[in-house]
Design an enzyme around this catalytic site. Sequence first.
Site, mmCIF file in Angstrom:
data_model
loop_
_atom_site.group_PDB
_atom_site.id
_atom_site.type_symbol
_atom_site.label_atom_id
_atom_site.label_comp_id
_atom_site.label_asym_id
_atom_site.label_seq_id
_atom_site.Cartn_x
_atom_site.Cartn_y
_atom_site.Cartn_z
ATOM 1 C CG HIS A 57 3.498 66.390 -33.488
ATOM 2 N ND1 HIS A 57 4.158 67.360 -34.205
ATOM 3 C CD2 HIS A 57 2.243 66.865 -33.309
ATOM 4 C CE1 HIS A 57 3.345 68.369 -34.446
ATOM 5 N NE2 HIS A 57 2.165 68.100 -33.918
ATOM 6 C CG ASP A 87 7.527 67.243 -34.770
ATOM 7 O OD1 ASP A 87 7.090 66.075 -34.808
ATOM 8 O OD2 ASP A 87 6.794 68.243 -34.742
ATOM 9 C CB SER A 163 1.894 70.122 -37.222
ATOM 10 O OG SER A 163 2.084 70.847 -36.024
#
Lengths: 312, 201
Positions: A57, A87, A163
Amino acid sequence: MSTSNSSNSSAALVALSNDLANVVERAGQGVLAIHARHRVPSSGIHWQKGVAVAAEHTIKRDEEIQISVPDGRTVPATLAGRDPGTDIAVLKFDAGDLTPPDISDSSSLRIGHLVLAVSRSEGNHLGASFGAISAVGGTWRTWRGGQLDQFLRLDLAIYIGFSGSALVNAQGQVVGLNTSGLARGMAMAIPASTVNRVTKELLEKGHVSRGFLGIGMQPVILPAAVRERLKLASETGALLISVEPDGPAAQAGLMLGDVLLALDGQAIRDTDDIQAHLGSEKVGKQVSASILRGGALTQASIRIGERPRRGR
Amino acid sequence: MILQMNGDSAARFDEALSAVGEKLRRSTVQVFDGRRGAGSGVIWRADGWIVTNAHVVSGGSARIRFADGRTLEADIIARAAERDIAALYVAASDLPAAEIGASTAVRVGEIVLAAGSPFGVRGAVSAGVLHAVGPVPRVGKQRWLQADLELAPGNSGGPLADASGRVIGINSMIAMGLGLAIPSHEVEQFLRRAMRRREAA
């Protein structure tokens, strides 16, 4: 209290502090900054020689991606593939003399184990966040349709660049890829085994295939009289509200208005239950379907197809 | 290299944390500037020098409350709003000064502690790790010690310390969840100038 006294009593804390800094330094040699979005970079992990993994993402563009590596260089990278379901995005880059970090299976992690999230941010700086494993579960179907081998929830603070950062255990091994993009901003990690599986598939095929039946469904409550007569255990099934012409289900004889009760003997109570039968490994396999049609039970054998890819 | 946390080491860790926290608490003060609320400060030198944030003493006066409950009026000798730092002086000679560490030798991931009076709670200590060192995106070009630990407004001006309780920075603000501290070597430079100014006066 004298200085020597206080340094004695602080010894355990100083030792732990040094251990943590060593762990960050060592694991940090395998953590990258990924420039694939506006403004601040996200993080990534040097997973195999010349192969980086990142949180899908955070990869906002498919081209002109750059990676800042621990030796200070910033090098171009190409996108090998992405899997929004888990992801995970895989990138290739020139690793030079860099070697991937020590990567280990996450299955020995327990609730309460101390962990670090190690990121790399703007200006090629390492970032660390310290906390604990707060929940461990079995396989978990993500809300985007992918499957993680293990559910790993983290109790640590999320900062910019979290992330794609590395989940590092107390031994200094990378055990997962961190993301806040799979569960409404919650800190969690994709286990190393899932990263291995998806990376392999993305490197081989450029995408992760998903099983496909070619049907639209809606959960329905089964009438009590029917359940009693046919001795059905579950109270609900999945009503077929669309059947794609020539799709796998249509070819197996399924029709609009059929109620799907089970696949391979496992009850289908709602549409989520179907997802478990549509993993990448199921493509091309036969699955037996139990169907309620016109008040009677019937069986069909469906050959699971591959979900057509939407153009990106 | 390898963390070994068995029951025994967890207990020793706990003991060490409370000992270091106690050491840090003694050299941390509360600073009142006549407005509502209080900030924190660090006794930098036993001969009367206390460091805090400029914004903590923006009221123009400074009353210091020490860990033992004593209170003293302080003179604001120097104040640099752009770096949010201030040097205060109290007429005393035997203050429980902090041990000052080397902010140039810190490492990402090392344990850090903060002491202060978050939300007015006196003598509170929080622990975490050093997240990063350097400028923070959108906060400016200044270098900060960026700490992964829980801070609140009353921590302003208080110490950020390493695992032995040596002060490596002055907690100044919270940005994007990180506690930002002015590195101690910058504090030392600032304090040297303030001391020269006081001698000259």
